[in-house]
Design an enzyme around this catalytic site. Structure first.
Site, PDB file in Angstrom:
ATOM      1  N   LYS A   1      18.585 -17.305 -29.635  1.00 54.17           N
ATOM      2  CA  LYS A   1      18.923 -17.708 -28.212  1.00 54.17           C
ATOM      3  C   LYS A   1      17.907 -17.191 -27.400  1.00 54.17           C
ATOM      4  O   LYS A   1      17.794 -15.961 -27.167  1.00 54.17           O
ATOM      5  CB  LYS A   1      20.231 -17.332 -27.915  1.00 54.17           C
ATOM      6  CG  LYS A   1      21.198 -17.721 -28.584  1.00 54.17           C
ATOM      7  CD  LYS A   1      21.727 -17.086 -29.876  1.00 54.17           C
ATOM      8  CE  LYS A   1      23.063 -17.681 -30.414  1.00 54.17           C
ATOM      9  NZ  LYS A   1      23.176 -17.126 -31.916  1.00 54.17           N
TER      10      LYS A   1
ATOM     11  N   LYS B   1      25.917  -8.968 -31.124  1.00 53.15           N
ATOM     12  CA  LYS B   1      25.376  -8.470 -32.185  1.00 53.15           C
ATOM     13  C   LYS B   1      24.543  -7.158 -31.540  1.00 53.15           C
ATOM     14  O   LYS B   1      23.663  -7.505 -30.852  1.00 53.15           O
ATOM     15  CB  LYS B   1      24.559  -9.683 -32.754  1.00 53.15           C
ATOM     16  CG  LYS B   1      25.274 -10.604 -33.276  1.00 53.15           C
ATOM     17  CD  LYS B   1      25.034 -11.863 -32.190  1.00 53.15           C
ATOM     18  CE  LYS B   1      25.408 -13.108 -32.614  1.00 53.15           C
ATOM     19  NZ  LYS B   1      26.653 -13.396 -33.485  1.00 53.15           N
TER      20      LYS B   1
ATOM     21  N   ASP C   1      22.208   7.048 -31.581  1.00 59.69           N
ATOM     22  CA  ASP C   1      22.005   8.503 -30.827  1.00 59.69           C
ATOM     23  C   ASP C   1      21.862   8.407 -29.505  1.00 59.69           C
ATOM     24  O   ASP C   1      21.037   9.404 -28.996  1.00 59.69           O
ATOM     25  CB  ASP C   1      20.896   9.400 -31.414  1.00 59.69           C
ATOM     26  CG  ASP C   1      21.679   9.672 -33.136  1.00 59.69           C
ATOM     27  OD1 ASP C   1      22.428   9.581 -33.287  1.00 59.69           O
ATOM     28  OD2 ASP C   1      20.603  10.182 -33.925  1.00 59.69           O
TER      29      ASP C   1
END
Length: 489
Positions: free
Chosen positions: A229, A409, A414
């Protein structure tokens, strides 16, 4: 008597089946797929006479056809030329001292495996509200003066998606060069609608990606799909992320999973170039046009750095990057020391990915996995659940999102490094689809992504280990049975 037995139709059938199993077993072994994948195919070929063999020949190998293989080889050479030009412009001069220790190694890994450099100096704006995304894309298209490049897996009629289409038509009518590439299978209902004709009549160059048909089935797999996309406006602004060109209020309303929930990022600066080149490369493979001509027609140019983010664009797909994207994801997960947060709609990891996630939790990293409570694929739903025990046993926190089909997604590590793009944590995305992912080495991006992930957690139920273990035996049997064929899903 013996002659009647030997020439009996059933005997001939079983001999033919045995020969087929033997020949295809040798073929599978010599192709050297992952062990789990190989065993799943061998089981299917042996268990289903002739039917298993036909399925394997259709979708068992990542066959892309000779012409596409040649095109990708030429494209990879052109990518290197553009990368060399980017180096001359200083776009890959990254100050790695300000990043996490693993970042520079990941940059080298991505360069070695996919030929993609990290480029310095990009700005970003995160969007997690679909109406806002569609309206903003339409505004960017309406502001286009030179070119509009778009590629999506799905385009669906209705709602705000139609506003984007109208903006593309207006752009083409005022002389803007518009190239739109949509997957032929993912958007199959849309291709049968009146909208493609309207776009072409307005002057939009519109093509189906990876067309399907009997002849193409013979020369290559038909389930290798363009899952990317990307939107690029004037070579100056780019969009990417998980969202197809659909309005969730008008898309798959009868699937019983609620509205799809997505996220996109709007980008400016250096990262626009590799995203644009990825889309143009896909267009070249479908059209046969030369990359240089396409770049000139799109008026694409190296842009000046703009913003603090250093970003590496990793395109992936059969014939293009091997296991480069998987290697990048594994390195990102293995770099986690304190917190690892992941979102994916479909969780069907291979052994290496499953071990990396389990290893992170086992070494003391707080691992949070957010998946939708309901997904639109029966097989994937139960195959995914078969992995929950493995993850819960080492302390992974699993959150079941109840606000719809969570389609974002993303991976955050961290508060320093992130992955954001189109790739699911399943074997289809990692091995069969053409995907694109951003690896972002920028704490502010990670901060914003983590904030968005927290909104998903807040709208989720954490899976309780003891409750999960008490689920019915029938469910566990179905899950573990489907896990055996998960490499084929």
């Amino acid at each position: 008597m013996l002659k009647d037995f030997v020439f009996h139709p059933s005997t001939i059938t079983w001999i033919a089946h045995a020969i087929t199993v033997l020949l295809l077993s040798v073929r599978v072994i010599m192709k050297r797929p992952a062990t789990g994948v190989a065993l799943a195919w061998l089981l299917l070929i042996a268990a289903f006479p002739f039917g298993g063999a036909i399925i394997y020949l259709l979708i068992g190998e990542r066959r892309i056809g000779r012409s596409r293989t040649t095109g990708i080889e030429l494209l990879n050479n052109d990518y290197r030329k553009i990368a060399d030009a980017a180096i001359d412009e200083g776009l890959t001069r990254v100050d790695w001292s300000r990043h996490a220790p693993a970042a520079e190694g990941m940059d080298q890994l991505g360069l070695t495996m996919t030929g993609s450099h990290t480029v310095s100096g990009s700005s970003f704006e995160m969007f997690s509200d679909t109406p806002s995304i569609l309206r903003a894309i339409a505004r960017d298209v309406d502001s286009a003066e030179k070119s509009v490049l778009m590629e999506f897996y799905i385009w669906n009629e209705g709602g705000l998606a139609d506003e984007v289409m109208e903006s593309v038509i207006r752009a083409a009518q005022r002389g803007v060069h518009c190239c739109v590439l949509i997957d032929s299978l993912g958007a199959r209902p849309w291709w049968k609608s009146a909208q493609p004709k309207r776009l072409r009549e307005a002057g939009v160059e519109l093509k189906p990606a990876l067309p399907v048909g009997l002849f193409r089935t013979l020369v290559g797999r038909t389930d290798l799909r363009l899952h990317r996309k990307i939107v690029v406006i004037d070579g100056d602004v780019a969009w990417t992320g998980s969202m197809n060109l659909v309005d969730p209020a008008f898309f798959k309303q009868d699937s019983g999973v609620g509205q799809w929930v997505d996220a996109m990022v709007r980008l400016r600066g250096s990262v626009v170039v590799p995203l644009a080149v990825t889309m143009i490369g896909d267009w070249m493979l479908e059209s046969g046009e030369q990359l240089e001509k396409l770049i000139a027609r799109a008026d694409l140019r190296l842009v000046k750095p703009e913003g603090p983010a250093d970003i590496q664009v990793i395109p992936s797909g059969p014939g293009q990057s091997g296991d480069g994207l998987l290697q990048m994801i594994l390195s990102l997960i293995n770099a986690a020391k304190d917190e690892l947060v992941m979102t994916t709609p479909y969780l069907v990891p291979d052994e290496s990915l499953l071990r990396a996630i389990r290893g992170a939790a086992a070494r003391g990293v707080t691992v949070r996995l957010i998946v939708p409570e309901k997904v639109d694929s029966f097989l994937t739903r139960f195959a995914s659940r078969s992995y929950y025990d493995d993850l819960l046993n080492v302390g992974v926190e699993i959150y079941l999102f109840r606000g719809g089909l969570l389609h974002t997604k993303s991976i955050m590590v961290d508060g320093a490094m992130s992955m954001f793009g189109t790739v699911n944590l399943d074997m289809r995305s990692l091995w069969l689809n053409y995907e694109v992912a951003l690896f972002v080495y920028e704490p502010e991006f990670a901060k914003q992504l983590r904030s968005m992930q927290q909104t998903y957690i807040d709208d989720s139920d954490r899976l309780d280990t003891e409750t999960w273990r008490r689920r019915p035996f029938v469910h566990r049997l179905l899950e573990n049975s489907l896990r055996l064929v998960s490499p084929l899903l």
